[in-house]
Design a protein around this motif. Structure first.
Motif, mmCIF file in Angstrom:
data_model
loop_
_atom_site.group_PDB
_atom_site.id
_atom_site.type_symbol
_atom_site.label_atom_id
_atom_site.label_comp_id
_atom_site.label_asym_id
_atom_site.label_seq_id
_atom_site.Cartn_x
_atom_site.Cartn_y
_atom_site.Cartn_z
ATOM 1 N N CYS A 64 -58.899 81.606 -70.963
ATOM 2 C CA CYS A 64 -58.659 80.157 -70.914
ATOM 3 C C CYS A 64 -59.980 79.491 -70.539
ATOM 4 N N SER A 65 -60.634 78.865 -71.519
ATOM 5 C CA SER A 65 -61.956 78.284 -71.252
ATOM 6 C C SER A 65 -61.865 77.129 -70.250
ATOM 7 N N VAL A 66 -60.781 76.362 -70.295
ATOM 8 C CA VAL A 66 -60.599 75.261 -69.339
ATOM 9 C C VAL A 66 -60.506 75.827 -67.923
ATOM 10 N N CYS A 67 -59.744 76.919 -67.771
ATOM 11 C CA CYS A 67 -59.588 77.559 -66.455
ATOM 12 C C CYS A 67 -60.936 77.971 -65.868
ATOM 13 N N HIS A 68 -61.743 78.623 -66.708
ATOM 14 C CA HIS A 68 -63.027 79.144 -66.228
ATOM 15 C C HIS A 68 -64.025 78.024 -65.952
ATOM 16 N N GLY A 69 -63.954 76.958 -66.729
ATOM 17 C CA GLY A 69 -64.856 75.830 -66.513
ATOM 18 C C GLY A 69 -64.499 75.024 -65.275
ATOM 19 N N LEU A 70 -63.212 74.954 -64.983
ATOM 20 C CA LEU A 70 -62.738 74.137 -63.873
ATOM 21 C C LEU A 70 -62.870 74.833 -62.520
ATOM 22 N N LEU A 71 -62.722 76.156 -62.511
ATOM 23 C CA LEU A 71 -62.700 76.890 -61.238
ATOM 24 C C LEU A 71 -63.910 76.598 -60.344
ATOM 25 N N SER A 113 -42.476 77.169 -62.224
ATOM 26 C CA SER A 113 -42.231 76.375 -63.442
ATOM 27 C C SER A 113 -43.534 75.962 -64.116
ATOM 28 N N ILE A 114 -44.327 76.959 -64.469
ATOM 29 C CA ILE A 114 -45.633 76.715 -65.081
ATOM 30 C C ILE A 114 -45.545 76.969 -66.582
ATOM 31 N N PHE A 115 -45.992 75.991 -67.347
ATOM 32 C CA PHE A 115 -45.934 76.098 -68.801
ATOM 33 C C PHE A 115 -47.312 76.129 -69.445
ATOM 34 N N THR A 116 -48.328 75.825 -68.673
ATOM 35 C CA THR A 116 -49.696 75.820 -69.183
ATOM 36 C C THR A 116 -50.633 76.138 -68.029
ATOM 37 N N VAL A 117 -51.860 76.501 -68.343
ATOM 38 C CA VAL A 117 -52.866 76.746 -67.305
ATOM 39 C C VAL A 117 -54.108 75.928 -67.642
ATOM 40 N N PRO A 118 -54.969 75.644 -66.692
ATOM 41 C CA PRO A 118 -54.827 75.983 -65.270
ATOM 42 C C PRO A 118 -53.805 75.077 -64.578
ATOM 43 N N VAL A 119 -53.300 75.587 -63.456
ATOM 44 C CA VAL A 119 -52.413 74.794 -62.608
ATOM 45 C C VAL A 119 -52.987 74.821 -61.200
ATOM 46 N N LEU A 120 -53.053 73.651 -60.586
ATOM 47 C CA LEU A 120 -53.525 73.503 -59.216
ATOM 48 C C LEU A 120 -52.335 73.035 -58.400
ATOM 49 N N LEU A 121 -51.980 73.803 -57.384
ATOM 50 C CA LEU A 121 -50.831 73.472 -56.545
ATOM 51 C C LEU A 121 -51.264 73.394 -55.089
ATOM 52 N N LEU A 122 -50.833 72.341 -54.407
ATOM 53 C CA LEU A 122 -51.093 72.222 -52.968
ATOM 54 C C LEU A 122 -49.757 72.168 -52.247
ATOM 55 N N PHE A 123 -49.605 73.056 -51.271
ATOM 56 C CA PHE A 123 -48.395 73.104 -50.460
ATOM 57 C C PHE A 123 -48.726 72.650 -49.048
ATOM 58 N N VAL A 124 -47.841 71.848 -48.481
ATOM 59 C CA VAL A 124 -47.959 71.431 -47.086
ATOM 60 C C VAL A 124 -46.716 71.958 -46.384
ATOM 61 N N GLU A 125 -46.933 72.849 -45.421
ATOM 62 C CA GLU A 125 -45.839 73.484 -44.684
ATOM 63 C C GLU A 125 -44.777 74.035 -45.636
#
Length: 115
Positions: free
Chosen positions: A34-41, A72-84
């Protein structure tokens, strides 16, 4: 440079534990090829250096196939932030870093500022 390298999580129990054990937990989910994934990381890694209270992890979706169903991920990259343990922020595919940073900043200052 801060050594805020992302922890690699390779199975669902480790992912769940990571989210449970960190008040602020950030997941970067990508896939090989995934070129978007590698570029964004690198941009995301650099940005996260500004938020030392956030625990960061990288999940390679091809290693943890169940991750797509779990979050419930349908595409990548996905960035998720969890609080508690609760999902507060989700960005997928095309991530506008300035908007992402604004949202992250609001949540971070609210949660960390409340301590």
């Amino acid at each position: 440079m801060a050594n805020n390298h992302f922890t690699i999580l390779a199975n669902l129990p480790d992912i769940d534990t990571f989210i449970e054990q960190n008040k602020l937990a950030f997941l970067y989910i990508s896939r090989e090829g995934c070129s978007v994934c590698h570029g964004l990381l690198p941009q995301v890694e650099k940005l996260m250096e500004n938020y030392p209270e956030i625990a960061t992890a990288h999940i390679k979706a091809e290693q943890v196939e169940e991750v797509a169903g779990r979050f419930s991920i349908f595409t990548v990259p996905v960035l998720l932030l969890f609080v508690e343990g609760k999902e507060y922020l989700r960005e997928a595919r095309i991530v506008h870093m300035d908007l992402f940073q604004e949202k992250l900043e609001q949540i971070y200052s609210h949660v960390v500022g409340a301590n």
